[in-house]
Design a protein around this motif. Structure first.
Motif, short mmCIF file in Angstrom:
data_model
loop_
_atom_site.label_atom_id
_atom_site.label_comp_id
_atom_site.label_asym_id
_atom_site.label_seq_id
_atom_site.Cartn_x
_atom_site.Cartn_y
_atom_site.Cartn_z
N VAL A 59 1.05 -1.13 0.01
CA VAL A 59 -0.17 -0.06 0.12
C VAL A 59 0.71 1.35 0.12
N GLY A 60 2.15 1.23 0.62
CA GLY A 60 2.73 2.37 0.82
C GLY A 60 2.76 3.24 1.99
N GLN A 61 3.18 4.29 2.07
CA GLN A 61 3.56 4.90 3.42
C GLN A 61 2.18 5.93 3.59
N GLY A 62 1.42 6.34 2.66
CA GLY A 62 0.33 7.10 2.68
C GLY A 62 -0.68 6.72 3.49
N VAL A 63 -0.89 6.20 4.73
CA VAL A 63 -2.03 5.83 5.57
C VAL A 63 -1.95 6.49 6.84
N ASP A 64 -3.14 7.05 7.06
CA ASP A 64 -3.13 7.90 8.29
C ASP A 64 -3.73 7.19 9.53
N TYR A 119 -4.84 -2.74 16.76
CA TYR A 119 -4.07 -1.94 17.65
C TYR A 119 -2.43 -2.14 17.41
N GLU A 120 -2.28 -3.57 17.24
CA GLU A 120 -0.93 -3.91 17.30
C GLU A 120 -0.19 -3.73 15.90
N THR A 121 -1.09 -3.93 14.85
CA THR A 121 -0.65 -3.50 13.53
C THR A 121 -0.39 -1.95 13.37
N ALA A 122 -1.34 -1.17 14.03
CA ALA A 122 -1.33 0.36 13.94
C ALA A 122 0.18 0.53 14.63
N ARG A 123 0.54 -0.09 15.61
CA ARG A 123 1.54 0.43 16.36
C ARG A 123 2.87 -0.09 15.49
N HIS A 124 2.83 -1.03 14.82
CA HIS A 124 3.95 -1.18 13.83
C HIS A 124 3.99 -0.30 12.86
N LEU A 125 2.87 0.29 12.35
CA LEU A 125 2.96 1.07 11.21
C LEU A 125 3.09 2.72 11.75
N GLY A 126 3.09 2.76 13.03
CA GLY A 126 3.30 4.24 13.90
C GLY A 126 2.00 5.28 13.51
N ILE A 127 1.00 4.63 13.44
CA ILE A 127 -0.17 5.40 13.00
C ILE A 127 -1.20 5.11 14.16
N PRO A 128 -2.37 5.97 14.24
CA PRO A 128 -3.09 5.66 15.33
C PRO A 128 -4.11 4.57 14.90
N GLY A 129 -4.62 3.74 15.85
CA GLY A 129 -5.29 2.52 15.55
C GLY A 129 -6.78 2.54 16.46
N VAL A 130 -8.03 2.65 15.68
CA VAL A 130 -9.11 2.70 16.40
C VAL A 130 -10.06 1.55 15.86
N TRP A 131 -11.21 1.62 16.42
CA TRP A 131 -12.05 0.77 15.97
C TRP A 131 -13.54 1.14 15.81
N VAL A 132 -14.25 0.39 15.09
CA VAL A 132 -15.90 0.61 15.25
C VAL A 132 -16.59 -0.59 15.68
N ASN A 174 -10.31 13.73 5.28
CA ASN A 174 -9.66 13.25 4.29
C ASN A 174 -8.76 12.12 4.72
N ALA A 175 -9.04 11.61 5.65
CA ALA A 175 -8.07 10.47 6.27
C ALA A 175 -8.05 9.31 5.23
N GLU A 217 -16.05 5.41 5.22
CA GLU A 217 -16.41 6.07 4.12
C GLU A 217 -17.59 7.29 4.32
N ALA A 218 -18.49 6.78 5.13
CA ALA A 218 -19.54 7.81 5.72
C ALA A 218 -19.00 9.11 6.22
N LEU A 219 -17.77 8.86 7.13
CA LEU A 219 -17.35 10.00 7.71
C LEU A 219 -16.36 10.83 7.06
N GLY A 220 -16.25 10.48 5.51
CA GLY A 220 -15.43 11.17 4.67
C GLY A 220 -13.72 10.71 4.35
N ALA A 221 -13.83 9.68 5.03
CA ALA A 221 -12.46 9.05 4.71
C ALA A 221 -12.31 8.13 3.64
N THR A 222 -11.03 7.81 3.16
CA THR A 222 -10.78 7.06 2.03
C THR A 222 -10.20 5.77 2.40
#
Length: 193
Positions: free
Chosen positions: A60-65, A79-92, A109-110, A133-138
């Motif tokens: 996917v590359g680095q452009g993930v928020d 959570y653990e994957t987000a930690r290794h990507l160095g980005i926030p991890g949340v859940w629905v 625009n996340a 996507e309903a929140l405007g993210a991609t």
């Protein structure tokens, strides 16, 4: 990390169960992947999620928020994957039967990657995509530790799978006789109150 290395971790943890299981999707299967038995070992979960993060970066590359995971099963690997990507991890989580981002804010625009534990039909991933996507993210991709469909399910975005492990799954009215002869157990989390 190879498919066999992923499955070896599941086997070491006693997480590949055999019998007659009603999956979260409602399908029946002779195999259930009880990922909670893996997630109880943080060091084994770290190995898997670090490898998944590396594969996400490669594909996917680095452009993930942000990572978004469907509750309940996706929270730990998300959570653990987000930690290794160095980005926030949340859940629905489900509210009146639909996934909703209840506890967190979605940046404008996340660019999001969905992280799920096991893929069978892709329903949880597709519902998570709809909520995000309903929140405007991609949603740039979805990812799973194990794709038990063997690559046959289309979730609507690119799918990054750490391991493909095709396991048969049947509608309740199409069970093979050997499966029908066993009592069914429903170990999944969907439908819990």
């Amino acid at each position: 990390m190879t498919r066999d290395e992923v499955l070896d971790i599941f086997r070491e943890c006693g997480a590949i169960l055999e019998g007659h299981f009603v999956l979260t999707s409602g399908l029946h299967s002779p195999v259930f992947l009880q990922k909670a038995r893996v997630f109880q070992y943080p060091w084994k979960t770290e190995i898997l999620c670090k490898a998944l993060a590396e594969k996400i970066r490669a594909e996917v590359g680095q452009g993930v928020d942000m990572v978004v995971a469907p509750a309940v099963g996706g929270i730990v690997p998300g959570y653990e994957t987000a930690r290794h990507l160095g980005i926030p991890g949340v859940w629905v989580e489900r509210e009146q039967g639909q996934f909703r981002l209840r506890r967190f804010e979605m940046p404008e625009n996340a660019r999001v990657v969905i992280v799920e534990d096991i893929l069978t039909t892709g329903l949880s991933i597709r519902e998570t995509i709809t909520a995000v996507e309903a929140l405007g993210a991609t949603v740039v991709a979805a990812s799973v530790l194990i794709d038990r469909s063997g690559g046959t399910v289309n979730v609507g975005v690119p799918l990054v799978s750490l391991a493909d492990y095709a396991v048969p799954a049947y509608p309740a009215d199409q069970l093979p006789p050997e499966l029908e002869a066993l009592p069914a157990v429903k170990p999944g989390s969907r439908g819990l109150a």
